[in-house]
Design a protein around this motif. Structure first.
Motif, short mmCIF file in Angstrom:
data_model
loop_
_atom_site.label_atom_id
_atom_site.label_comp_id
_atom_site.label_asym_id
_atom_site.label_seq_id
_atom_site.Cartn_x
_atom_site.Cartn_y
_atom_site.Cartn_z
N GLY A 1 -4.12 1.63 -4.46
CA GLY A 1 -3.33 0.52 -5.01
C GLY A 1 -3.96 -0.82 -4.72
N HIS B 1 -7.48 -3.72 -5.59
CA HIS B 1 -8.21 -4.23 -6.74
C HIS B 1 -9.69 -4.48 -6.48
N GLN C 1 0.82 -1.19 0.00
CA GLN C 1 0.00 0.00 0.00
C GLN C 1 0.86 1.25 0.00
N PRO C 2 0.38 2.32 -0.65
CA PRO C 2 1.08 3.58 -0.54
C PRO C 2 1.02 4.06 0.90
#
Length: 198
Positions: free
Chosen positions: A180, A182, A129-130
């Protein structure tokens, strides 16, 4: 070689997962228990490499069992599995330290890939993850994420926010891109971990 412990109160589910995991190279032993209390006692006696725990719809206290197991054994590899529409419960388990999740309707290749990836010491299916500092969500994206965390459909979120369902889907796609992820479960898990939703 890798050892696995499955916890779910349904014999058919335990047997089905056992058959699937038998096809994953490198697994030497697969045991199962029906209750979370048995899981904690068994793990205390015989730690295993990978634990699969059903969410609370299948095992009363399953998510709590995952949290307690990880609290005592931070390096435990735990995957939770649950219903496709049980996103909030799965997200709470991820936020508590579970390595990933599987859904009841996951295909055989998805199950095998998730297990193989986790055994290779890579968190699945939550991608990297960012950092929270780099994630900037609009007010509308936060509202959509909040609705997802409550298990609401896109249609229900749209009615609540006076938006067309297609507009909600557009906000969801942008939200997924920024985080980030889905899908909804991954987005909600990220939200819990980063404090974007509570």
């Amino acid at each position: 070689m890798t050892t696995v412990l499955i916890c779910d109160d349904r014999r058919s589910v335990r047997e089905g997962l056992t058959r699937l995991m038998a096809a994953v190279p490198g697994i030497s032993r697969i045991d199962n228990v029906a209750r979370s209390e048995e899981l904690r006692a068994r793990y205390a006696r015989e730690p295993v490499d990978l634990v699969l725990i059903g969410t609370q719809r299948a095992v009363p206290g399953g998510v709590e069992a995952a949290r307690r197991l990880i609290a005592v054994n931070p390096r435990a590899n735990v995957i939770v599995f649950g219903a496709p529409d049980d996103t909030p419960t799965i997200a709470i388990a991820i936020a508590s330290g579970a390595r990933g999740y599987l859904r009841w309707n996951a295909s055989r290749p998805e199950v095998i890939a998730a297990l193989a990836t986790t055994l290779a010491d890579v968190t699945v299916p939550i991608p990297r993850q960012p950092s929270a500092a780099r994630v900037e969500l609009t007010e509308r994206e936060l509202q959509v994420l909040h609705g997802m965390s409550q298990g609401k459909s896109n249609g229900a979120i749209g009615r609540e926010l006076y938006l067309a369902e297609d507009t909600v889907k557009t906000h969801a796609r942008r939200l997924f891109g920024k985080l980030g992820v889905h899908d909804r479960a991954q987005a909600v898990a990220h939200g819990f971990r980063r404090g974007l939703v509570t």
